[in-house]
Design an enzyme around this catalytic site. Structure first.
Site, PDB file in Angstrom:
ATOM      1  N   SER A  72      69.720  21.319  29.467  1.00  0.00           N
ATOM      2  CA  SER A  72      68.585  22.251  29.642  1.00  0.00           C
ATOM      3  C   SER A  72      68.090  22.875  28.350  1.00  0.00           C
ATOM      4  O   SER A  72      67.035  23.517  28.359  1.00  0.00           O
ATOM      5  CB  SER A  72      68.960  23.363  30.610  1.00  0.00           C
ATOM      6  OG  SER A  72      68.710  22.929  31.907  1.00  0.00           O
ATOM      7  N   LYS A  75      64.640  22.119  27.382  1.00  0.00           N
ATOM      8  CA  LYS A  75      63.498  22.808  27.998  1.00  0.00           C
ATOM      9  C   LYS A  75      62.753  23.674  26.978  1.00  0.00           C
ATOM     10  O   LYS A  75      61.563  23.954  27.137  1.00  0.00           O
ATOM     11  CB  LYS A  75      63.967  23.623  29.216  1.00  0.00           C
ATOM     12  CG  LYS A  75      64.464  22.699  30.343  1.00  0.00           C
ATOM     13  CD  LYS A  75      65.163  23.398  31.486  1.00  0.00           C
ATOM     14  CE  LYS A  75      65.642  22.356  32.510  1.00  0.00           C
ATOM     15  NZ  LYS A  75      66.560  22.856  33.525  1.00  0.00           N
ATOM     16  N   TYR A 199      61.893  13.849  32.577  1.00  0.00           N
ATOM     17  CA  TYR A 199      62.785  15.010  32.673  1.00  0.00           C
ATOM     18  C   TYR A 199      64.258  14.610  32.452  1.00  0.00           C
ATOM     19  O   TYR A 199      64.974  15.252  31.689  1.00  0.00           O
ATOM     20  CB  TYR A 199      62.589  15.691  34.035  1.00  0.00           C
ATOM     21  CG  TYR A 199      63.585  16.793  34.261  1.00  0.00           C
ATOM     22  CD1 TYR A 199      63.494  17.992  33.560  1.00  0.00           C
ATOM     23  CD2 TYR A 199      64.663  16.626  35.133  1.00  0.00           C
ATOM     24  CE1 TYR A 199      64.437  18.997  33.730  1.00  0.00           C
ATOM     25  CE2 TYR A 199      65.604  17.621  35.310  1.00  0.00           C
ATOM     26  CZ  TYR A 199      65.481  18.797  34.600  1.00  0.00           C
ATOM     27  OH  TYR A 199      66.429  19.783  34.758  1.00  0.00           O
ATOM     28  N   TYR A 251      70.571  30.836  32.980  1.00  0.00           N
ATOM     29  CA  TYR A 251      70.653  30.707  34.438  1.00  0.00           C
ATOM     30  C   TYR A 251      70.634  32.090  35.091  1.00  0.00           C
ATOM     31  O   TYR A 251      70.034  33.015  34.560  1.00  0.00           O
ATOM     32  CB  TYR A 251      71.900  29.895  34.853  1.00  0.00           C
ATOM     33  CG  TYR A 251      71.978  28.583  34.109  1.00  0.00           C
ATOM     34  CD1 TYR A 251      70.953  27.656  34.202  1.00  0.00           C
ATOM     35  CD2 TYR A 251      73.055  28.285  33.289  1.00  0.00           C
ATOM     36  CE1 TYR A 251      71.008  26.454  33.515  1.00  0.00           C
ATOM     37  CE2 TYR A 251      73.122  27.080  32.603  1.00  0.00           C
ATOM     38  CZ  TYR A 251      72.088  26.183  32.717  1.00  0.00           C
ATOM     39  OH  TYR A 251      72.145  24.993  32.039  1.00  0.00           O
ATOM     40  N   VAL A 269      73.988  22.515  30.752  1.00  0.00           N
ATOM     41  CA  VAL A 269      75.246  22.167  31.423  1.00  0.00           C
ATOM     42  C   VAL A 269      76.091  21.172  30.628  1.00  0.00           C
ATOM     43  O   VAL A 269      77.197  20.838  31.044  1.00  0.00           O
ATOM     44  CB  VAL A 269      75.044  21.662  32.875  1.00  0.00           C
ATOM     45  CG1 VAL A 269      74.478  22.753  33.764  1.00  0.00           C
ATOM     46  CG2 VAL A 269      74.195  20.409  32.928  1.00  0.00           C
TER      47      VAL A 269
END
Ligand code: GLU
Length: 319
Positions: A72, A75, A199, A251, A269
């Site tokens: 992530s 992102k 993605y 998160y 992760v």
């Protein structure tokens, strides 16, 4: 306590060596992500940390040169590309509020009619990927993201780890469900499999702490790449991306991370955490074992120790 200057590289090296030594002796290491089979095989006994000051050379300790799956943290870079491409109109399709729900939750999305809360939860990043596909194929978009990471870290060897991407593609039903739901609500334009192909591959980019710290450095330097002087984002946009990291980057433990560390962060992760120290440095710590919220257990501890030793929390030094 005075704030430690990045010019004091000897003292900073001591701080990092000390953190790496203490972490090596810790027995509670968290658990590797199980839901992506390829990540479940990563050795728990690894830890690296790297600081990329905006005005000096890299300082690192432990396994800071070992490649890991950035997951992530990608992102941040896809959001950067999307902002370059479509600017503020992005915010019509994705919000800017913390979600308080797990990163792959579908519940909130249904209440909010397919508009994800922010670009750092999975549905938000899937919308950002869709925006990137407005004028290019998913292969081209992956290449553009890789080009951005390579340019920022001045390293052309950065690649997607194809086995991790394949593993995600095979097991990504939840992300597919999120994408299909958003398509049903009219917030996804490209075919679901094209968006997910981008993605999953962006999440599977493999980088080291050192490469990633360099890649994040423009956010600590008002949007400019300190190595070249090139503007990656305007100062205002860089500040806003950093604000989102603070509120939404760890998160549903973003509040806890702000409370304990006090730095804008993006976690993945794969066990990496990228933190921005505005005006000072970009820092990455990595250890593959995660806590219950999905943040690296030992990388989080490393950041608590780093801010204690340097006074770098944006809320001020501890004593
Ligand atoms: N590729 C992962 C997923 O979509 C990213 C998760 C993460 O690092 O937060 O589930």
């Amino acid at each position: 306590m005075p704030i430690l200057k990045t010019t004091d590289s000897e003292r900073l090296q001591e701080v990092l060596d000390d953190i790496a030594d203490r972490i090596a002796g810790m027995s509670e290491r968290g658990k590797v992500a199980q839901y992506i089979p390829e990540l479940a095989t990563v050795d728990l006994n690894q830890f690296g940390i790297a600081i990329a000051p905006i005005d000096g050379p890299l300082i690192s300790a432990g396994d800071a040169g070992t490649l890991f799956s950035i997951q992530s943290i990608s992102k941040v870079f896809s959001l950067t590309l999307a902002l370059q491409q479509v600017g503020a109109s992005l915010w019509q399709r994705v919000g800017r509020e913390p979600s308080g729900d797990p990163f792959n939750s579908i519940v909130q999305l249904e209440h909010e009619r397919g508009i994800p809360r922010n670009p750092f939860i999975n549905p938000g990043a899937i919308i950002v990927a869709d925006v990137l596909l407005e004028d290019r194929s998913s292969d081209e978009a992956v290449n553009d993201l890789l080009a951005l990471c390579r340019e920022l870290s001045d390293d052309n060897s950065i690649e997607v780890d194809a086995s991790v991407a394949e593993s995600e593609m095979r097991t990504g039903s939840r992300n597919r469900a999120l994408a299909h739901f958003m398509q049903a609500e009219g917030n996804l334009n490209a075919p679901v499999e094209d968006v997910l192909s981008l993605y999953f591959r962006q999440c599977s980019i493999a980088m080291s702490c050192e490469q990633l710290a360099l890649a994040g450095r423009f956010l600590a330097a008002a949007g400019q790449n300190p190595a070249t002087g090139a503007t990656v984002l305007s100062a205002q946009r860089a500040r806003r991306v950093t604000a989102l990291m603070m509120m939404c980057g760890s998160y549903d433990a973003s509040g806890e991370f702000a409370f304990r560390v006090g730095l804008p962060a993006k976690s993945g992760v794969g066990g990496g955490i990228l933190c921005i120290v505005p005006g000072i440095a970009s820092v990455v710590a990595w250890s593959p074992g995660l806590d219950q919220k999905g943040n690296s257990h030992l990388a989080s501890i490393a950041f608590q120790e780093l801010v204690r030793a340097t006074g770098w929390s944006i809320f001020g030094p501890s004593t």
